[in-house]
Design a protein around this motif. Sequence first.
Motif, short mmCIF file in Angstrom:
data_model
loop_
_atom_site.label_atom_id
_atom_site.label_comp_id
_atom_site.label_asym_id
_atom_site.label_seq_id
_atom_site.Cartn_x
_atom_site.Cartn_y
_atom_site.Cartn_z
N SER A 1 59.48 84.50 -55.16
CA SER A 1 59.19 85.35 -54.00
C SER A 1 60.45 85.95 -53.41
O SER A 1 60.46 87.11 -53.01
N ALA B 1 65.25 81.52 -48.69
CA ALA B 1 64.20 80.53 -48.86
C ALA B 1 64.72 79.24 -48.24
O ALA B 1 65.85 78.84 -48.49
N ILE C 1 57.33 85.35 -41.59
CA ILE C 1 56.86 84.38 -42.57
C ILE C 1 55.52 84.87 -43.09
O ILE C 1 54.67 85.33 -42.33
N SER D 1 52.16 84.11 -45.66
CA SER D 1 51.29 83.29 -46.51
C SER D 1 51.84 81.90 -46.77
O SER D 1 51.82 81.42 -47.90
N ALA D 2 52.34 81.25 -45.74
CA ALA D 2 52.92 79.93 -45.96
C ALA D 2 52.50 78.89 -44.92
O ALA D 2 52.39 77.71 -45.24
N HIS E 1 50.08 76.05 -45.48
CA HIS E 1 50.42 75.02 -46.46
C HIS E 1 51.02 73.76 -45.83
O HIS E 1 51.38 72.83 -46.54
N THR E 2 51.15 73.73 -44.52
CA THR E 2 51.71 72.56 -43.86
C THR E 2 50.67 71.89 -42.97
O THR E 2 49.76 72.54 -42.47
N ASN F 1 49.31 85.81 -42.69
CA ASN F 1 48.59 84.79 -43.44
C ASN F 1 47.59 85.44 -44.37
O ASN F 1 47.17 86.57 -44.17
#
Length: 86
Positions: free
Chosen positions: A2, A23, A41, A43-44, A47-48, A72
């Motif tokens: 990415s 990153a 940020i 699309s991450a 994930h948390t 997102n």
Amino acid sequence: RSLASMQRLTSQLGLTRIGQICAADFHDLPFNDAYFDIVFIASAVHHTRRTECVLREMARITRPNGLIWLENEPVVVWEAANLMEA
């Protein structure tokens, strides 16, 4: 991958003043407080399990009156009736 894609895209678009692209672990970002005018940020965050921690870190490194940009992936909510028809 990415990071390389982002660097390639900014180069293709001629964005020479893009700033810093990196990153990093978004739970513990390697920047001083109030370091950036814009923090982005994509699309991450989903994930948390520690979303609040990530948002706090983003706020910490954003200058006063700066911009935090969260992007997102679309989320589709399926009703049980829709699943039954499939």
